[in-house]
Design an enzyme around this catalytic site. Structure first.
Site, PDB file in Angstrom:
ATOM      1  N   ASP A   1      -1.356  11.166   0.188  1.00  0.00           N
ATOM      2  CA  ASP A   1      -1.549   9.696   0.147  1.00  0.00           C
ATOM      3  C   ASP A   1      -1.349   8.471   1.474  1.00  0.00           C
ATOM      4  O   ASP A   1      -0.405   9.008   2.103  1.00  0.00           O
ATOM      5  CB  ASP A   1      -1.815   9.563  -1.609  1.00  0.00           C
ATOM      6  CG  ASP A   1      -2.903   7.929  -1.478  1.00  0.00           C
ATOM      7  OD1 ASP A   1      -3.874   7.940  -0.747  1.00  0.00           O
ATOM      8  OD2 ASP A   1      -2.810   7.020  -2.046  1.00  0.00           O
ATOM      9  N   SER A   2      -2.007   8.232   1.678  1.00  0.00           N
ATOM     10  CA  SER A   2      -1.098   6.992   2.771  1.00  0.00           C
ATOM     11  C   SER A   2      -0.162   5.684   1.924  1.00  0.00           C
ATOM     12  O   SER A   2       0.689   5.424   2.489  1.00  0.00           O
ATOM     13  CB  SER A   2      -2.491   5.949   3.104  1.00  0.00           C
ATOM     14  OG  SER A   2      -2.733   5.345   2.438  1.00  0.00           O
TER      15      SER A   2
ATOM     16  N   CYS B   1      -6.448  11.413  -1.774  1.00  0.00           N
ATOM     17  CA  CYS B   1      -6.501   9.758  -0.935  1.00  0.00           C
ATOM     18  C   CYS B   1      -7.959  10.464  -0.484  1.00  0.00           C
ATOM     19  O   CYS B   1      -8.734  11.414   0.148  1.00  0.00           O
ATOM     20  CB  CYS B   1      -6.220  10.445   0.619  1.00  0.00           C
ATOM     21  SG  CYS B   1      -6.452   9.258   1.521  1.00  0.00           S
TER      22      CYS B   1
ATOM     23  N   GLU C   1      -0.914  -1.865  -3.451  1.00  0.00           N
ATOM     24  CA  GLU C   1       0.793  -1.636  -2.334  1.00  0.00           C
ATOM     25  C   GLU C   1       1.829  -3.389  -2.875  1.00  0.00           C
ATOM     26  O   GLU C   1       3.307  -2.408  -3.455  1.00  0.00           O
ATOM     27  CB  GLU C   1       0.595  -1.691  -1.276  1.00  0.00           C
ATOM     28  CG  GLU C   1      -0.160  -0.473  -0.779  1.00  0.00           C
ATOM     29  CD  GLU C   1       0.836   0.968  -1.321  1.00  0.00           C
ATOM     30  OE1 GLU C   1       1.987   1.145  -0.930  1.00  0.00           O
ATOM     31  OE2 GLU C   1       0.415   1.708  -1.549  1.00  0.00           O
TER      32      GLU C   1
ATOM     33  N   CYS D   1     -11.193   5.333  -5.001  1.00  0.00           N
ATOM     34  CA  CYS D   1      -9.919   5.020  -4.143  1.00  0.00           C
ATOM     35  C   CYS D   1      -9.000   5.671  -4.697  1.00  0.00           C
ATOM     36  O   CYS D   1      -9.261   4.679  -5.900  1.00  0.00           O
ATOM     37  CB  CYS D   1      -9.661   3.685  -3.826  1.00  0.00           C
ATOM     38  SG  CYS D   1      -8.583   3.753  -2.723  1.00  0.00           S
TER      39      CYS D   1
ATOM     40  N   HIS E   1      -5.833   4.630  -5.451  1.00  0.00           N
ATOM     41  CA  HIS E   1      -5.312   3.969  -5.755  1.00  0.00           C
ATOM     42  C   HIS E   1      -5.817   2.772  -6.851  1.00  0.00           C
ATOM     43  O   HIS E   1      -4.683   2.002  -7.780  1.00  0.00           O
ATOM     44  CB  HIS E   1      -5.027   2.201  -4.772  1.00  0.00           C
ATOM     45  CG  HIS E   1      -3.870   2.623  -3.194  1.00  0.00           C
ATOM     46  ND1 HIS E   1      -3.956   3.333  -2.750  1.00  0.00           N
ATOM     47  CD2 HIS E   1      -2.722   2.199  -3.304  1.00  0.00           C
ATOM     48  CE1 HIS E   1      -2.912   3.816  -1.878  1.00  0.00           C
ATOM     49  NE2 HIS E   1      -2.010   3.077  -2.328  1.00  0.00           N
TER      50      HIS E   1
HETATM   51  N1  DGL Z   1      -5.011   6.093  -1.848  1.00  0.00           N
HETATM   52  C1  DGL Z   1      -6.066   5.784  -0.681  1.00  0.00           C
HETATM   53  C2  DGL Z   1      -7.530   6.699  -0.510  1.00  0.00           C
HETATM   54  O1  DGL Z   1      -7.823   6.939  -2.007  1.00  0.00           O
HETATM   55  C3  DGL Z   1      -6.059   4.242   0.344  1.00  0.00           C
HETATM   56  C4  DGL Z   1      -6.456   4.495   1.293  1.00  0.00           C
HETATM   57  C5  DGL Z   1      -6.079   3.530   2.626  1.00  0.00           C
HETATM   58  O2  DGL Z   1      -4.703   3.462   2.623  1.00  0.00           O
HETATM   59  O3  DGL Z   1      -6.551   2.684   2.843  1.00  0.00           O
HETATM   60  O4  DGL Z   1      -8.367   5.980  -0.513  1.00  0.00           O
END
Ligand code: DGL
Length: 256
Positions: free
Chosen positions: A6-7, A69, A147, A181, A183
């Protein structure tokens, strides 16, 4: 070894679900924290980031990779897969399968802006069932807020902000909400308070369930966590979200 990408911290919930379901699997989590948020970037840049992340997993010798992600799953899964050169799964197909199975019709998809613009979830849903009515809503700033620890349901400033972003979703009168997403799972209580009684489907949970069904648990149950920038910051965000046990060692590999 199974790689999870993931990011940032969003994919850690996929990691936890995999650890619970496959306790003997060796897992490697990589978060590209140097370049987060992906969802505010152009498709071309996201494809480049995905290629570079895929190459890293190839270098680490992962047996397979779960892209946890939504943004990379929507815009750059083929690029990631080609660079990783090993089996790679995303979060869209498993989430779509679960939503279709539930029989709901009007599906509000909440995601990053890049994912919403791609319409990848919408197309996957209507491709399986043309009777589904999807609405993708890009949610700017949700990932940076999460975050930075802003996800509590009882935070009036947060509720007011997300209420403003989600207003078009309320007039849509959804039967279900698909969190596109990984997150956004942390915002589930806040989102549910704005859509009482509407079921939430989380793409990360669906992906972890799907992978756990097909994967055999083998190895020593090891865990390696790697980021591309700010390991201390990542660890405190992850601990704050209850997504990593305190004291987990986080390595930093730097930017490509
Ligand atoms: N968890 C990532 C997703 O599912 C976040 C992407 C981001 O860094 O904007 O899209």
């Amino acid at each position: 070894m199974i790689g999870v990408f993931d990011s940032g911290i969003g994919g850690l919930f996929v990691l936890s679900a995999l650890r619970a379901a496959l306790p003997e699997a060796d897992l490697l989590y990589y978060a590209d924290t140097a370049r987060l948020p992906y969802g505010a970037r152009s498709p071309a840049l996201i494809r480049r980031f995905a290629r570079e992340a895929g190459e890293r997993f190839a270098g680490w010798g992962a047996d397979r990779v779960q892209v946890a992600c939504g943004t990379v799953s929507a815009l750059a899964l083929d690029e990631f897969r080609a660079a990783a050169n090993r089996p790679v799964s995303g979060v869209i197909a498993p989430a779509v399968r679960e939503v279709i199975k539930s029989g709901v019709r009007r599906v509000l998809i909440l995601s990053t802006e890049a994912t919403a613009r791609s319409l990848a979830f919408d197309r996957a849903l209507t491709g399986e069932d043309p009777g589904i009515v999807p609405l993708s809503l890009g949610c700017p700033l949700f990932v940076p807020l999460i975050e930075n620890g802003f996800f509590a349901k009882n935070d009036p400033a947060l509720l007011s902000f997300i209420g403003r972003v989600l207003a078009p979703g309320q007039t849509f009168l959804p039967d279900a909400i698909l969190l596109g997403c990984t997150h956004f799972r942390l915002l589930s209580p806040a989102i549910s308070s704005l859509f009482p009684g509407v079921p939430l489907y989380d793409c990360g949970e669906a992906a972890a369930r799907a992978l756990a069904k097909t994967e055999r648990s083998q190895g020593g149950g090891s865990l390696r966590v790697v980021v591309s920038d700010g390991p201390d910051r990542f660890l405190s965000a992850a601990e704050n979200a209850g997504a990593l046990p305190p004291g987990t060692v986080v390595e930093c590999v730097g930017e490509v």
